[in-house]
Design a protein around this motif. Structure first.
Motif, PDB file in Angstrom:
ATOM      1  N   THR A  25       3.244 -75.401 -72.529  1.00  0.00           N
ATOM      2  CA  THR A  25       2.029 -76.174 -72.762  1.00  0.00           C
ATOM      3  C   THR A  25       2.334 -77.667 -72.778  1.00  0.00           C
ATOM      4  O   THR A  25       1.594 -78.478 -72.194  1.00  0.00           O
ATOM      5  CB  THR A  25       1.376 -75.743 -74.084  1.00  0.00           C
ATOM      6  OG1 THR A  25       1.069 -74.343 -74.033  1.00  0.00           O
ATOM      7  CG2 THR A  25       0.101 -76.523 -74.340  1.00  0.00           C
ATOM      8  N   ALA A  28       3.117 -78.961 -69.218  1.00  0.00           N
ATOM      9  CA  ALA A  28       1.891 -79.120 -68.430  1.00  0.00           C
ATOM     10  C   ALA A  28       1.124 -80.358 -68.872  1.00  0.00           C
ATOM     11  O   ALA A  28       0.558 -81.084 -68.041  1.00  0.00           O
ATOM     12  CB  ALA A  28       1.020 -77.877 -68.561  1.00  0.00           C
ATOM     13  N   HIS A  33       3.797 -78.976 -63.054  1.00  0.00           N
ATOM     14  CA  HIS A  33       3.217 -77.711 -62.621  1.00  0.00           C
ATOM     15  C   HIS A  33       4.132 -76.620 -63.145  1.00  0.00           C
ATOM     16  O   HIS A  33       5.307 -76.557 -62.788  1.00  0.00           O
ATOM     17  CB  HIS A  33       3.131 -77.661 -61.089  1.00  0.00           C
ATOM     18  CG  HIS A  33       2.530 -76.390 -60.561  1.00  0.00           C
ATOM     19  ND1 HIS A  33       2.439 -76.131 -59.213  1.00  0.00           N
ATOM     20  CD2 HIS A  33       1.990 -75.307 -61.180  1.00  0.00           C
ATOM     21  CE1 HIS A  33       1.875 -74.949 -59.030  1.00  0.00           C
ATOM     22  NE2 HIS A  33       1.588 -74.432 -60.206  1.00  0.00           N
ATOM     23  N   VAL A  48      -2.233 -69.540 -69.284  1.00  0.00           N
ATOM     24  CA  VAL A  48      -2.563 -70.240 -68.046  1.00  0.00           C
ATOM     25  C   VAL A  48      -3.994 -70.778 -68.109  1.00  0.00           C
ATOM     26  O   VAL A  48      -4.258 -71.931 -67.735  1.00  0.00           O
ATOM     27  CB  VAL A  48      -2.380 -69.306 -66.831  1.00  0.00           C
ATOM     28  CG1 VAL A  48      -3.031 -69.911 -65.587  1.00  0.00           C
ATOM     29  CG2 VAL A  48      -0.905 -69.038 -66.586  1.00  0.00           C
ATOM     30  N   GLU A  49      -4.909 -69.967 -68.593  1.00  0.00           N
ATOM     31  CA  GLU A  49      -6.305 -70.393 -68.702  1.00  0.00           C
ATOM     32  C   GLU A  49      -6.433 -71.608 -69.609  1.00  0.00           C
ATOM     33  O   GLU A  49      -7.162 -72.560 -69.306  1.00  0.00           O
ATOM     34  CB  GLU A  49      -7.152 -69.242 -69.246  1.00  0.00           C
ATOM     35  CG  GLU A  49      -8.638 -69.567 -69.363  1.00  0.00           C
ATOM     36  CD  GLU A  49      -9.449 -68.401 -69.930  1.00  0.00           C
ATOM     37  OE1 GLU A  49     -10.665 -68.581 -70.111  1.00  0.00           O
ATOM     38  OE2 GLU A  49      -8.852 -67.338 -70.194  1.00  0.00           O
ATOM     39  N   ILE A  51      -4.110 -73.872 -70.330  1.00  0.00           N
ATOM     40  CA  ILE A  51      -3.506 -75.045 -69.688  1.00  0.00           C
ATOM     41  C   ILE A  51      -4.441 -75.615 -68.625  1.00  0.00           C
ATOM     42  O   ILE A  51      -4.650 -76.833 -68.547  1.00  0.00           O
ATOM     43  CB  ILE A  51      -2.144 -74.672 -69.076  1.00  0.00           C
ATOM     44  CG1 ILE A  51      -1.115 -74.408 -70.183  1.00  0.00           C
ATOM     45  CG2 ILE A  51      -1.647 -75.782 -68.134  1.00  0.00           C
ATOM     46  CD1 ILE A  51       0.196 -73.858 -69.688  1.00  0.00           C
ATOM     47  N   ARG A  52      -5.019 -74.749 -67.836  1.00  0.00           N
ATOM     48  CA  ARG A  52      -5.933 -75.213 -66.788  1.00  0.00           C
ATOM     49  C   ARG A  52      -7.184 -75.847 -67.383  1.00  0.00           C
ATOM     50  O   ARG A  52      -7.696 -76.849 -66.863  1.00  0.00           O
ATOM     51  CB  ARG A  52      -6.301 -74.050 -65.868  1.00  0.00           C
ATOM     52  CG  ARG A  52      -5.145 -73.571 -64.991  1.00  0.00           C
ATOM     53  CD  ARG A  52      -5.553 -72.368 -64.157  1.00  0.00           C
ATOM     54  NE  ARG A  52      -4.479 -71.942 -63.267  1.00  0.00           N
ATOM     55  CZ  ARG A  52      -4.521 -70.851 -62.485  1.00  0.00           C
ATOM     56  NH1 ARG A  52      -5.619 -70.097 -62.490  1.00  0.00           N
ATOM     57  NH2 ARG A  52      -3.498 -70.546 -61.717  1.00  0.00           N
ATOM     58  N   GLY A  55      -6.761 -79.338 -68.097  1.00  0.00           N
ATOM     59  CA  GLY A  55      -6.509 -80.196 -66.947  1.00  0.00           C
ATOM     60  C   GLY A  55      -5.119 -80.073 -66.356  1.00  0.00           C
ATOM     61  O   GLY A  55      -4.752 -80.843 -65.458  1.00  0.00           O
ATOM     62  N   GLY A  56      -4.338 -79.109 -66.827  1.00  0.00           N
ATOM     63  CA  GLY A  56      -2.981 -78.928 -66.319  1.00  0.00           C
ATOM     64  C   GLY A  56      -2.897 -77.922 -65.192  1.00  0.00           C
ATOM     65  O   GLY A  56      -3.876 -77.260 -64.852  1.00  0.00           O
ATOM     66  N   ARG A  57      -1.696 -77.804 -64.628  1.00  0.00           N
ATOM     67  CA  ARG A  57      -1.441 -76.857 -63.533  1.00  0.00           C
ATOM     68  C   ARG A  57      -0.491 -75.777 -64.026  1.00  0.00           C
ATOM     69  O   ARG A  57       0.603 -76.083 -64.514  1.00  0.00           O
ATOM     70  CB  ARG A  57      -0.827 -77.566 -62.325  1.00  0.00           C
ATOM     71  CG  ARG A  57      -1.715 -78.639 -61.712  1.00  0.00           C
ATOM     72  CD  ARG A  57      -1.026 -79.236 -60.495  1.00  0.00           C
ATOM     73  NE  ARG A  57      -0.866 -78.262 -59.431  1.00  0.00           N
ATOM     74  CZ  ARG A  57      -0.056 -78.429 -58.383  1.00  0.00           C
ATOM     75  NH1 ARG A  57       0.686 -79.528 -58.271  1.00  0.00           N
ATOM     76  NH2 ARG A  57       0.028 -77.505 -57.440  1.00  0.00           N
ATOM     77  N   ALA A  58      -0.909 -74.522 -63.899  1.00  0.00           N
ATOM     78  CA  ALA A  58      -0.090 -73.418 -64.389  1.00  0.00           C
ATOM     79  C   ALA A  58      -0.388 -72.152 -63.618  1.00  0.00           C
ATOM     80  O   ALA A  58      -1.519 -71.937 -63.155  1.00  0.00           O
ATOM     81  CB  ALA A  58      -0.332 -73.186 -65.880  1.00  0.00           C
ATOM     82  N   ASP A  59       0.639 -71.323 -63.484  1.00  0.00           N
ATOM     83  CA  ASP A  59       0.507 -69.991 -62.895  1.00  0.00           C
ATOM     84  C   ASP A  59       1.367 -69.037 -63.701  1.00  0.00           C
ATOM     85  O   ASP A  59       2.352 -69.447 -64.332  1.00  0.00           O
ATOM     86  CB  ASP A  59       0.956 -69.996 -61.431  1.00  0.00           C
ATOM     87  CG  ASP A  59       0.036 -70.804 -60.536  1.00  0.00           C
ATOM     88  OD1 ASP A  59      -1.007 -70.259 -60.144  1.00  0.00           O
ATOM     89  OD2 ASP A  59       0.358 -71.972 -60.254  1.00  0.00           O
TER      90      ASP A  59
END
Length: 253
Positions: A25, A28, A33, A48-49, A51-52, A55-59
């Protein structure tokens, strides 16, 4: 959001809970990413949800790091694919803690703990660090522990695996550092997430300057620093984020 890791890519193992979740966290939030990795698809998806949403990028990449070179290699390959072909930062965080005494530890437990805590990060680093070298550099951060250097009467097996990781930190720094890959470690004290009930580990932090347990976010901020250019001159170092547990004794008046 900050930008200390802007444009970087990162894989954090065991990042669906506790310290790993805080690290991924924080990375990100600083612009990296990130790949969230662990066994639970459900928990990974929630992180992931979150973080996104910020405004971040995560997978998420599912992984069961059982200590085999094949499992570590698969995670390295899948994470690199998700991250656009490269991994700039690797955090070897995943681990298990049986908490048993020496006499109560059977051979199956011994092998499993070493497989997860030592073999898995060993082969994951073996798969990723050379690729970092070819890409021009990177950073590897291992998770040690205060119990690697201050003996306690339980968790003997776990303590020895963390001692191994701190030794590997120095050896990998010698091996990969001259080729542009910095390798360091964070050694946490007793770390707990906020809870209504007192944690049994709180007693272990008595007699320290901090006087109590630490939060996962404290470890995450140390990891951000080690991953960033701010730590460009830091190699082979174990950063104690332990409330002074290892280095200081506070004496009662």
């Amino acid at each position: 959001m900050g930008g200390r890791l802007q444009g970087k890519t990162a894989l954090v193992t065991g990042s669906t809970s506790n310290i790993g979740r805080a690290i991924v966290t924080a990375f990100a939030a600083e612009g990296a990413h990130v790949v969230v990795s662990g066994r639970s698809q459900e928990r990974g998806a929630r992180i992931v949800e979150g973080i996104r949403a910020a405004g971040g990028r995560a997978d998420f990449v599912a992984a069961d790091l059982d200590g085999t070179a094949a499992a570590s290699g698969r995670l390295a390959e899948r994470a690199a694919g998700v991250l656009g072909g490269r991994i700039d930062i690797l955090v070897n965080n995943a681990g298990i803690f049986p908490g048993s005494t020496t006499a109560d530890t059977d051979e199956e437990t011994f092998d499993r703990v070493y497989a997860v805590n030592v073999k898995a990060p060993f082969f994951l680093t073996a798969a990723i660090a050379p690729a970092m070298v070819r890409a021009g550099g990177g950073a590897v951060i291992n998770l040690g522990s205060w119990v690697a250097r201050l003996g306690i009467p339980v968790g003997t097996l776990y303590s020895s695996t963390k001692g191994a990781m701190e030794t590997l930190t120095r050896a990998w720094a010698a091996e990969f550092g001259p080729q542009g890959v910095r390798v360091n470690a964070v050694s946490p004290g007793v770390i707990v997430t906020p809870a209504a009930e007192p944690h049994p580990g709180e007693s272990m932090m008595k007699g320290t300057p901090a006087g109590g347990v630490g939060s996962p976010e404290a470890i995450a901020q140390a990891a951000v620093w080690l991953a960033s250019d701010e730590a460009a001159f830091v190699h082979g170092t174990v950063v104690d984020v332990d409330g002074g547990r290892v280095g200081v004794a506070v004496l009662a008046g």
